[in-house]
Design a protein around this motif. Structure first.
Motif, short mmCIF file in Angstrom:
data_model
loop_
_atom_site.label_atom_id
_atom_site.label_comp_id
_atom_site.label_asym_id
_atom_site.label_seq_id
_atom_site.Cartn_x
_atom_site.Cartn_y
_atom_site.Cartn_z
N LEU A 141 0.86 -1.18 0.00
CA LEU A 141 0.00 0.00 0.00
C LEU A 141 0.90 1.23 0.00
CD1 LEU A 141 -2.69 -0.99 2.67
CD2 LEU A 141 -2.88 -1.16 0.19
N VAL A 142 0.69 2.10 -0.98
CA VAL A 142 1.51 3.30 -1.12
C VAL A 142 0.61 4.53 -1.02
CG1 VAL A 142 3.13 4.56 -2.57
CG2 VAL A 142 3.13 2.06 -2.61
N ILE A 167 -9.14 2.36 2.50
CA ILE A 167 -8.83 0.94 2.58
C ILE A 167 -9.45 0.35 3.85
CG2 ILE A 167 -7.02 -0.81 2.58
CD1 ILE A 167 -7.01 0.97 0.08
N LEU A 168 -10.23 -0.70 3.70
CA LEU A 168 -10.76 -1.45 4.84
C LEU A 168 -9.97 -2.75 4.94
CD1 LEU A 168 -14.56 -0.89 4.16
CD2 LEU A 168 -13.18 0.19 5.95
N VAL A 169 -9.28 -2.91 6.05
CA VAL A 169 -8.40 -4.08 6.25
C VAL A 169 -9.20 -5.16 6.96
CG1 VAL A 169 -6.23 -4.93 7.21
CG2 VAL A 169 -6.39 -2.57 6.36
N ALA A 170 -9.67 -6.15 6.19
CA ALA A 170 -10.52 -7.21 6.73
C ALA A 170 -9.75 -8.50 6.93
CB ALA A 170 -11.72 -7.44 5.80
N ILE A 171 -8.42 -8.42 6.98
CA ILE A 171 -7.60 -9.56 7.38
C ILE A 171 -7.04 -9.26 8.76
CG2 ILE A 171 -7.06 -10.21 5.01
CD1 ILE A 171 -4.32 -8.90 5.33
N PRO A 172 -6.61 -10.28 9.50
CA PRO A 172 -6.11 -10.03 10.86
C PRO A 172 -4.96 -9.03 10.86
CG PRO A 172 -6.45 -12.38 10.49
CD PRO A 172 -6.63 -11.71 9.17
N ARG A 174 -2.16 -8.79 12.51
CA ARG A 174 -0.81 -9.37 12.45
C ARG A 174 -0.48 -9.81 11.02
NH1 ARG A 174 0.53 -13.93 16.70
NH2 ARG A 174 1.12 -12.15 17.99
N LEU A 175 -1.43 -10.42 10.36
CA LEU A 175 -1.22 -10.86 8.98
C LEU A 175 -1.01 -9.66 8.06
CD1 LEU A 175 -1.25 -13.40 7.10
CD2 LEU A 175 -3.67 -12.91 6.71
N ILE A 180 2.03 -7.20 4.07
CA ILE A 180 1.83 -6.00 3.24
C ILE A 180 2.88 -4.97 3.58
CG2 ILE A 180 0.25 -4.14 2.62
CD1 ILE A 180 -2.09 -5.98 3.39
N GLN A 181 3.54 -4.44 2.56
CA GLN A 181 4.48 -3.34 2.75
C GLN A 181 3.71 -2.02 2.73
OE1 GLN A 181 7.91 -3.17 3.25
NE2 GLN A 181 7.56 -0.96 3.45
N PHE A 182 3.93 -1.20 3.75
CA PHE A 182 3.29 0.11 3.81
C PHE A 182 4.32 1.19 3.49
CE2 PHE A 182 0.49 -2.55 6.25
CZ PHE A 182 -0.78 -2.01 6.10
N THR A 183 4.00 2.02 2.50
CA THR A 183 4.88 3.10 2.09
C THR A 183 4.11 4.42 2.10
OG1 THR A 183 6.10 1.56 0.65
CG2 THR A 183 6.46 3.93 0.31
N PRO A 184 4.47 5.37 2.98
CA PRO A 184 5.53 5.28 3.99
C PRO A 184 5.18 4.29 5.10
CG PRO A 184 4.24 7.27 4.31
CD PRO A 184 3.76 6.66 3.02
N GLU A 185 6.13 4.00 5.94
CA GLU A 185 5.94 3.03 7.00
C GLU A 185 4.87 3.48 7.98
OE1 GLU A 185 7.11 0.10 7.73
OE2 GLU A 185 8.81 -0.19 6.37
#
Length: 362
Positions: A141-142, A167-172, A174-175, A180-185
């Motif tokens: 995700l950038v 973005i809706l994050v519907a996975i755990p 920790r997973l 997933i790489q987040f840019t920026p961190e």
């Protein structure tokens, strides 16, 4: 590059229910991305015929406590039935002495006819399925200006890029931060909290044995057992509403030990335990199934190989001081304040996530 107002990462029940809630608001500008080739996440049912299926993931709900989930199941027109608990349970403490019989005192729990797959199928039937993308895994995700670029690995390993405002994050959690790489961190403290939130179900494995007849009931047994001997630590009657008989158990061996044993060998050990507890009729099941969630890379990470001490405490849904604030919102079951890790938690977390989404736009 295709753009969407909303992108949902994960096609388990929380992601699917969030999509349903969006469509109920008249919103169709969304895309749901699922890494697996099937929907359902930690709701996995093994069908044995057109009407019957046995749950290898989440199995029960408690209608007197989990009223929102109970209402959802009722509103979708699904049929439920009581978990069989008539008769005594067994306490198995040693190979040297027979198991003891105890009166069972458990809260009323229910199951869904056709397995929890019936719930998944019902929600999916309510959706415009052209908005669902299977076998595609979000890998990065950038954040750029007001949009997030979503990098997705396709089945042919090529990378597609989508754009979204939300973005809706519907996975755990920790997973999410592990894959997933987040840019920026992401902020360090926030990322650590997501990373330290255990993924419910991930360390566990289930075994199911299907029979012609629930012979344990003839012995005035409920089918429930607790064992300190194993390999099954906890056993229950898994018979279907239609009458197919079954027993299922949680395998007590830790994930690292299960890796050293072939499924066929572990199945034999589980069957032998059922014979020791319930008699010789348990030796000849019609079919047997094992689902080891710790081996499922789309659910479990390396940090999930050891069981959590309890249901996870919900982390923050979104960073409060970051470019990512309100750009990502966690909606998997782990984000539920009331039922973190449970099926009811997935419904609650999805509902709260959608409410957060629209409260910040008003």
């Amino acid at each position: 590059m295709s753009s969407y107002q909303y992108i949902i990462i994960g096609g388990g029940i929380s992601g699917l229910y969030a999509a349903y809630l969006l469509e109920q608001r008249g919103i169709s500008d969304y895309l749901l991305i699922e890494a697996n080739n099937v929907l359902g996440g930690r709701l996995k049912s093994m069908p044995i015929n057109e009407d019957e299926a046995f749950d290898l993931g989440a199995t029960w709900f408690w209608p007197n406590e989990q009223t929102q989930l109970s209402n959802v199941i009722h509103d979708f027109g699904l049929t439920t039935f009581d978990q069989y608990q008539i008769g005594e349970m067994l306490i198995d403490r040693s190979l040297l002495i027979p198991p003891q019989r105890w009166k069972q005192h458990s809260p009323e729990s229910k199951r869904v006819k056709g397995g929890m797959k019936a719930l998944i199928d019902k929600v999916v039937s309510k959706l415009d399925q052209t908005h669902i993308l299977l076998s595609h895994q979000v890998v990065e995700l950038v954040q750029e200006d007001e949009h997030t670029k979503v990098h997705v690995k396709c089945p042919n390993h090529e990378i597609k890029v989508f754009s979204s405002q939300q973005i809706l994050v519907a996975i755990p959690p920790r997973l999410a931060v592990s894959t997933i790489q987040f840019t920026p961190e992401l902020p360090v403290v926030f990322k650590e909290k997501w990373l330290n939130t255990a993924t419910w179900m991930a360390p566990h494995a289930k075994y199911i044995a299907v029979y012609d007849h629930p012979f344990w009931r003839d012995q005035k047994l409920s089918g429930s057992a607790h064992s300190s001997v194993g390999p099954l630590a906890e056993i229950h009657d898994a018979s279907s509403a239609e009458g197919s008989a079954a027993l299922f158990g949680f395998i007590g061996l830790p994930a690292h030990a299960r890796k050293t044993i072939k499924d066929v060998e572990l199945t034999q050990h589980c069957r032998n335990q059922l014979v020791r507890l319930f008699g010789s009729q348990a030796a000849t099941p019609k079919s047997e199934f094992i689902k080891d969630w710790a081996k499922d890379s789309l659910i479990a990470t390396e940090d999930d190989q050891s069981p959590a001490m309890g249901h996870p405490y919900p982390p923050m849904k979104s960073p409060d001081k970051s470019i990512w604030q309100n750009k990502i919102i966690g909606i998997s079951s782990e984000f539920s304040p009331s039922y973190s890790g449970y099926l009811a938690g997935a419904i609650e977390a999805a509902t709260l996530g959608i409410q957060t989404l629209f409260s910040k736009t008003q």
